[in-house]
Design a protein around this motif. Structure first.
Motif, PDB file in Angstrom:
ATOM      1  N   ASP A 127      39.684  24.892  18.829  1.00  0.00           N
ATOM      2  CA  ASP A 127      40.561  25.909  18.250  1.00  0.00           C
ATOM      3  C   ASP A 127      39.834  26.752  17.210  1.00  0.00           C
ATOM      4  N   HIS A 128      38.881  26.140  16.485  1.00  0.00           N
ATOM      5  CA  HIS A 128      38.114  26.910  15.501  1.00  0.00           C
ATOM      6  C   HIS A 128      37.272  27.991  16.193  1.00  0.00           C
ATOM      7  N   PHE A 129      36.560  27.612  17.253  1.00  0.00           N
ATOM      8  CA  PHE A 129      35.770  28.600  17.989  1.00  0.00           C
ATOM      9  C   PHE A 129      36.675  29.687  18.566  1.00  0.00           C
ATOM     10  N   ARG A 130      37.833  29.292  19.022  1.00  0.00           N
ATOM     11  CA  ARG A 130      38.777  30.263  19.599  1.00  0.00           C
ATOM     12  C   ARG A 130      39.204  31.275  18.549  1.00  0.00           C
ATOM     13  N   ARG A 131      39.578  30.797  17.338  1.00  0.00           N
ATOM     14  CA  ARG A 131      40.023  31.711  16.287  1.00  0.00           C
ATOM     15  C   ARG A 131      38.876  32.577  15.778  1.00  0.00           C
ATOM     16  N   LYS A 132      37.642  32.115  16.002  1.00  0.00           N
ATOM     17  CA  LYS A 132      36.479  32.896  15.585  1.00  0.00           C
ATOM     18  C   LYS A 132      36.145  34.003  16.585  1.00  0.00           C
ATOM     19  N   GLY A 133      36.887  34.054  17.695  1.00  0.00           N
ATOM     20  CA  GLY A 133      36.684  35.117  18.688  1.00  0.00           C
ATOM     21  C   GLY A 133      35.798  34.724  19.842  1.00  0.00           C
ATOM     22  N   ALA A 134      35.477  33.441  19.960  1.00  0.00           N
ATOM     23  CA  ALA A 134      34.603  33.005  21.052  1.00  0.00           C
ATOM     24  C   ALA A 134      35.432  32.618  22.272  1.00  0.00           C
ATOM     25  N   GLN A 135      34.790  32.700  23.436  1.00  0.00           N
ATOM     26  CA  GLN A 135      35.368  32.134  24.647  1.00  0.00           C
ATOM     27  C   GLN A 135      34.805  30.722  24.814  1.00  0.00           C
ATOM     28  N   VAL A 136      35.682  29.761  25.101  1.00  0.00           N
ATOM     29  CA  VAL A 136      35.298  28.356  25.074  1.00  0.00           C
ATOM     30  C   VAL A 136      35.621  27.709  26.421  1.00  0.00           C
ATOM     31  N   LEU A 184      26.258  29.417  23.368  1.00  0.00           N
ATOM     32  CA  LEU A 184      25.931  28.155  22.707  1.00  0.00           C
ATOM     33  C   LEU A 184      26.470  26.998  23.533  1.00  0.00           C
ATOM     34  N   ALA A 185      25.668  25.945  23.683  1.00  0.00           N
ATOM     35  CA  ALA A 185      26.065  24.823  24.537  1.00  0.00           C
ATOM     36  C   ALA A 185      25.752  23.504  23.858  1.00  0.00           C
ATOM     37  N   SER A 244      31.010  35.730  22.057  1.00  0.00           N
ATOM     38  CA  SER A 244      30.167  34.573  22.337  1.00  0.00           C
ATOM     39  C   SER A 244      30.848  33.674  23.359  1.00  0.00           C
ATOM     40  N   LEU A 245      30.026  32.847  23.999  1.00  0.00           N
ATOM     41  CA  LEU A 245      30.511  31.844  24.947  1.00  0.00           C
ATOM     42  C   LEU A 245      30.078  30.481  24.424  1.00  0.00           C
ATOM     43  N   VAL A 246      31.031  29.576  24.250  1.00  0.00           N
ATOM     44  CA  VAL A 246      30.759  28.245  23.727  1.00  0.00           C
ATOM     45  C   VAL A 246      31.081  27.221  24.815  1.00  0.00           C
ATOM     46  N   LEU A 247      30.149  26.313  25.076  1.00  0.00           N
ATOM     47  CA  LEU A 247      30.295  25.301  26.113  1.00  0.00           C
ATOM     48  C   LEU A 247      30.219  23.924  25.461  1.00  0.00           C
ATOM     49  N   LEU A 248      31.273  23.147  25.583  1.00  0.00           N
ATOM     50  CA  LEU A 248      31.359  21.823  24.960  1.00  0.00           C
ATOM     51  C   LEU A 248      31.586  20.775  26.042  1.00  0.00           C
ATOM     52  N   LEU A 277      30.311  23.908  33.461  1.00  0.00           N
ATOM     53  CA  LEU A 277      29.872  24.427  32.169  1.00  0.00           C
ATOM     54  C   LEU A 277      28.485  25.054  32.271  1.00  0.00           C
ATOM     55  N   LYS A 278      27.568  24.325  32.921  1.00  0.00           N
ATOM     56  CA  LYS A 278      26.206  24.848  33.051  1.00  0.00           C
ATOM     57  C   LYS A 278      26.160  26.116  33.904  1.00  0.00           C
ATOM     58  N   THR A 279      26.974  26.141  34.935  1.00  0.00           N
ATOM     59  CA  THR A 279      27.014  27.339  35.791  1.00  0.00           C
ATOM     60  C   THR A 279      27.487  28.544  34.997  1.00  0.00           C
ATOM     61  N   ALA A 280      28.574  28.373  34.244  1.00  0.00           N
ATOM     62  CA  ALA A 280      29.086  29.484  33.442  1.00  0.00           C
ATOM     63  C   ALA A 280      28.046  29.948  32.434  1.00  0.00           C
ATOM     64  N   GLY A 281      27.376  28.995  31.754  1.00  0.00           N
ATOM     65  CA  GLY A 281      26.400  29.369  30.738  1.00  0.00           C
ATOM     66  C   GLY A 281      25.165  30.016  31.315  1.00  0.00           C
ATOM     67  N   LEU A 282      24.606  29.407  32.369  1.00  0.00           N
ATOM     68  CA  LEU A 282      23.362  29.937  32.935  1.00  0.00           C
ATOM     69  C   LEU A 282      23.590  31.288  33.597  1.00  0.00           C
ATOM     70  N   LEU A 283      24.688  31.445  34.340  1.00  0.00           N
ATOM     71  CA  LEU A 283      24.949  32.733  34.985  1.00  0.00           C
ATOM     72  C   LEU A 283      25.221  33.816  33.961  1.00  0.00           C
ATOM     73  N   SER A 284      25.857  33.477  32.848  1.00  0.00           N
ATOM     74  CA  SER A 284      26.065  34.469  31.783  1.00  0.00           C
ATOM     75  C   SER A 284      24.733  34.863  31.155  1.00  0.00           C
ATOM     76  N   LEU A 285      23.852  33.873  30.930  1.00  0.00           N
ATOM     77  CA  LEU A 285      22.515  34.185  30.417  1.00  0.00           C
ATOM     78  C   LEU A 285      21.753  35.099  31.376  1.00  0.00           C
TER      79      LEU A 285
END
Length: 848
Positions: A463-472, A404-405, A438-442, A374-382
């Motif tokens: 599923d809410h983030f997914r329907r909002k158009g985010a990648q999770v 968002l993480a 957006s990219l959401v990390l949970l 998760l951290k790798t995906a978020g930090l590399l995207s940033l």
């Protein structure tokens, strides 16, 4: 726009990148990096890094900065009217201007290949160089003005030195006259006045002005009365020097002030280029690549590594990133604790999220690396959307408006937040701030409460983030989320691998399969007593046990299939190498056999020649011997031609087999195609007897055994260029040949012709030229050379030769024609055509 930079430790990463900067301005620019608000600026920043990388690797073009400080204070003073810079400040400003212009000169030849970098430096005026050179010419590296900074300064300093010398001489005379009253015969300075040291108890012996005592009180420093005027004059000269120095410094400052916009541009250039160079050096140190910003919303990271884990040990220092992990990293590192911190041991992982498959659920063992994914995906995207290289083999990242993480435990007693409530508070804020794309990390979605409620809540949030158009990307131990991923084809199921044999995680991310938590095995590994583990197994629900066992078997089978695939791939490579080696050995053996065959033929021809010569020596009749000798030479030439045709005929079946087993390919220089059925196909070609097609430019073997090139074709007759001669041959008498090998090189095969033996002359004959140059020789020298040349050409079966004699007085030309007339080897001769020398050369055709 909203980004969880603190959670993803983005500032820590920027600190690592800034270490590679060479100037304070470049380091500060990197530390101030943030996700770009506009796509154009981001593309420009990434293009600059790509261009710098290409220039460095392909053209060895780079730049460097040294000894530069932040010129902010100098810029402020330059904006204040009538303010002057001190010498060191002027030198610093000049160094910035000089190094910026140097970078421009380095980039100028490559401006077409680096348009983005060239835009940085293009506007720097030439006057900056002149100003910098003048400053460095007038101010020495230590900050003192050079004597030649101005004629007035040079004159004043000469007068000061002369006055100081006169004053010193006067004081030395006074000390000698004072005798024992002098403490030490040393001229010294007190209060900027030249004085002499006098014993305190004898001060009355010398009249003058006292300028103080020594620390012990035993010495008083006196300026004699006769030197007061000289000291005054010296002080006056020093005042003039200071005023001239101030005038020079003000003049130099004014020159920079007039170029203030250019000086500010130079600072910007140095800052930008230093930041680009620092990013490039970071990319080299971390094996990072310049990311591609995807337009289709795909996030693709191949062999991605977390930079805080893969930091090279040499660059770690102070409180920066080292082997130890933060509290949020412990228990979820990509690395075993014993090997953490070494870049060579980081396990890279790959995954892809698209607009359709926008959710990835990661399950698997505790401490198996889920959080680090998760951290790798978020930090590399940033990093990517902030214009930085990312540690990966390749990377495609969308232009996210928010990353968002929710990672780690944010509980707080003072804020009355438990683990669960802190997670919910953070996720509530993420729901408000989420702005697609957006990219959401949970991390552990829904954790901290009842497992069933937490599982249901986790599915709902994802599923809410997914329907909002985010990648999770969400990590979990809940079966509800695993089933959610398994039942939806657009949700990716992933897990971190756990080795059942060693009972240790491998930190590899497996795509397409859910993973077992292996909580009991991890607990055993961390020291929980065996009887406690056994009791836990007894209390474990049967269905849960079966599910865990099924997931373990599935992971094991997946790992075995991957190991088998790798083994098969390695075996395929070994087999391919073996076949290549066999083909190479066969080619060597064929080449050796061909050489032995040609050597045998050459020996046969040599034996014939030797035996025939021995036979001729037994004949006493000279006329008969000469006649038979000519017959011998003719038969030898005929034997050579027969051998050549025999070798060529023997090669034809092999050529045919090679053509049948190879695809058509273009014939270089023929404009046609070589095919198994027709050889070289061309629109202006004629067929020969063996079915091979000849065209203009084809290399052929003539009926005389020479290799030539077809220059012109007329029905069934071709004009062939052999050396410097042109022959007319029937197409039926020509055989297709490979081009002759270049001198000193290995025989090659033309792209447009099949292989053949390459024999184009008698096997036992040396290489004989078809042209003789006699210009500059006497008739006696020409007679010897011409006679030898005709014999060699006749022996080599040359049918046509050219003799260059020039015009001159005509004596050499007449001699050559007289010599050729009636020569037994010459059939006929005539002057060369105008394009081959005209009357300055003679063409002779030989009897063969």
């Amino acid at each position: 726009m909203s980004y969880s930079t603190a959670t993803l430790e983005f500032e820590r990463l920027l600190s690592i990148v800034s270490r590679h900067a060479q100037t304070p301005m470049g380091a500060e620019k990197i530390r101030a990096s943030a996700p770009f608000a506009g796509r154009i600026e981001l593309d420009s920043t990434l293009s600059a890094i790509r261009e710098a990388q290409k220039l460095s690797e392909e053209k060895q073009v780079t730049w460097s900065f040294s000894g530069l400080e932040d010129p902010a204070q100098q810029i402020v003073l330059l904006r204040i009217r009538d303010a002057a810079l001190d010498p060191l400040s002027l030198l610093e400003a000049a160094s910035i201007c000089e190094q910026a212009v140097f970078a421009k000169h380095a980039l100028q030849p490559e401006k077409d290949h680096a348009p983005t970098l060239w835009q940085f430096v293009e506007g720097l005026p030439r006057e900056l160089t002149n100003a910098a050179e003048e400053i460095k010419r007038k101010i020495l590296p230590g900050g003192e003005l050079d004597d030649d900074a101005s004629p007035e300064l040079a004159l004043l300093r000469r007068e000061i030195n002369a006055q100081r010398a006169r004053l010193t001489k006067t004081l030395e005379s006074a000390m000698r006259a004072a005798g024992t009253a002098i403490q030490d015969e040393i001229v010294t300075v007190r209060n900027d006045r030249f004085v002499i040291p006098v014993k305190a108890d004898l001060r009355g012996k010398i009249g003058g002005v006292a300028h103080g005592f020594s620390s012990s009180g035993a010495t008083v420093y006196i300026e004699p009365l006769e030197t007061i005027e000289a000291n005054n004059e010296l002080q006056n000269l020093k005042g003039k020097e200071e005023r001239e120095t101030a005038r020079i410094l003000f003049g130099l400052t004014e020159k920079l002030r007039e170029l203030l916009p250019a000086v500010e541009s130079a600072v910007v250039v140095v800052t930008e280029l230093d930041a680009v160079k620092a990013k490039l050096e970071f990319a080299r140190s971390f094996n990072a690549v310049v990311p591609e910003i995807s337009d289709d919303g795909s996030l693709e990271l191949i062999d991605a590594r977390h930079p805080l884990l893969s930091e090279p040990p040499a660059s770690a220092g102070g409180n920066e990133v080292g082997p130890e992990k933060t509290s949020t990293e412990r228990g979820s590192s990509q690395l075993p604790p014993a090997t953490a911190g070494g870049s060579d041991h980081v396990v890279p992982n790959s995954f892809t999220l698209t607009a359709e498959s926008s959710v990835m659920i990661i399950s698997g063992a505790n401490a198996g690396g889920k959080t680090v994914v998760l951290k790798t995906a978020g930090l590399l995207s940033l990093m990517a959307i902030s214009g930085l290289p990312v540690p990966a083999a390749s990377a495609r990242v969308p232009f996210y408006r928010s990353i968002l993480a929710d990672i780690g435990d944010h509980q707080s007693l003072s804020a009355n937040l438990s683990t669960f409530s802190s997670h919910m508070s953070n996720i509530a804020g993420m729901l408000r701030d989420c702005e697609p794309p957006s990219l959401v990390l949970l991390d552990e979605a829904g954790t901290g409460t009842d497992p069933e409620e937490g599982s249901a809540l986790g599915v709902a949030v994802v599923d809410h983030f997914r329907r909002k158009g985010a990648q999770v990307i969400a990590s979990t131990h809940y079966r509800g989320l695993k089933m959610y991923a398994a039942n939806d084809p657009n949700v990716i199921n992933a897990s971190v691998e756990f080795d059942e044999k060693t009972l240790r995680p491998t930190y590899k991310l497996l795509i397409g399969i859910a993973g077992a938590s292996s909580g009991l095995e991890i607990a055993r590994r961390f020291g929980i007593a065996d009887h406690v583990i056994a009791t836990a197994r007894e209390n474990l629900d049967t269905a849960a046990q079966e599910a865990e066992n099924y997931l373990r078997r599935l992971q094991t089978e997946t790992r075995q299939a991957e190991d088998l695939r790798i083994a098969l791939e390695e075996e395929r490579e070994v087999v391919a190498e073996k076949f290549a080696s066999l083909e190479k050995d066969a080619a060597k053996r064929e080449k050796m056999r061909q050489r032995e065959f040609e050597a045998g033929l050459a020996q046969t021809v040599e034996d014939f020649d030797r035996q025939s010569k021995a036979f001729l020596k037994t004949i006493e009749d000279k006329a008969l011997r000469n006649k038979l000798d000519k017959e011998r030479l003719a038969r030898k030439a005929e034997l050579n031609r027969a051998v050549i045709r025999k070798v060529s005929t023997a090669e034809t079946p092999r050529r045919g087999e090679a053509l049948k087993s190879s695809p058509p390919y273009a014939a270089e220089g023929t404009g046609g195609i070589v095919t198994p059925e027709r050889g070289v196909a061309s629109t202006s070609a004629s067929d020969v007897d063996d079915g091979v097609v000849l065209s203009v430019g084809s290399h052929v073997i003539t009926s005389f055994g020479n290799i030539g090139v077809i220059e012109r074709m007329d029905k069934d007759v071709a004009e062939v260029l052999v050396g410097g001669m042109r022959l007319r041959e029937k197409l039926a008498d020509l055989q297709l040949s490979e081009p002759p090998a270049p001198a000193g090189g290995k025989a090659g095969v033309s792209k447009g012709s099949p292989r053949n033996s390459g024999i184009s002359r008698p096997i036992d004959a040396p290489e004989v030229a078809a042209e003789l140059n006699l210009i500059g020789m006497t008739t006696a020298e020409a007679e010897y050379e011409l006679d030898r040349f005709l014999d060699e050409a006749y022996m080599a079966s040359q049918s046509r030769i050219r003799i260059i004699h020039g015009h001159g007085t005509g004596a050499l030309k007449n001699f050559v024609r007289h010599f050729l007339n009636g020569h037994p080897h010459v059939e006929k001769y005539e002057f060369a055509p105008s394009n081959q020398g005209g009357n300055g050369a003679t063409i002779a055709e030989l009897r063969l």
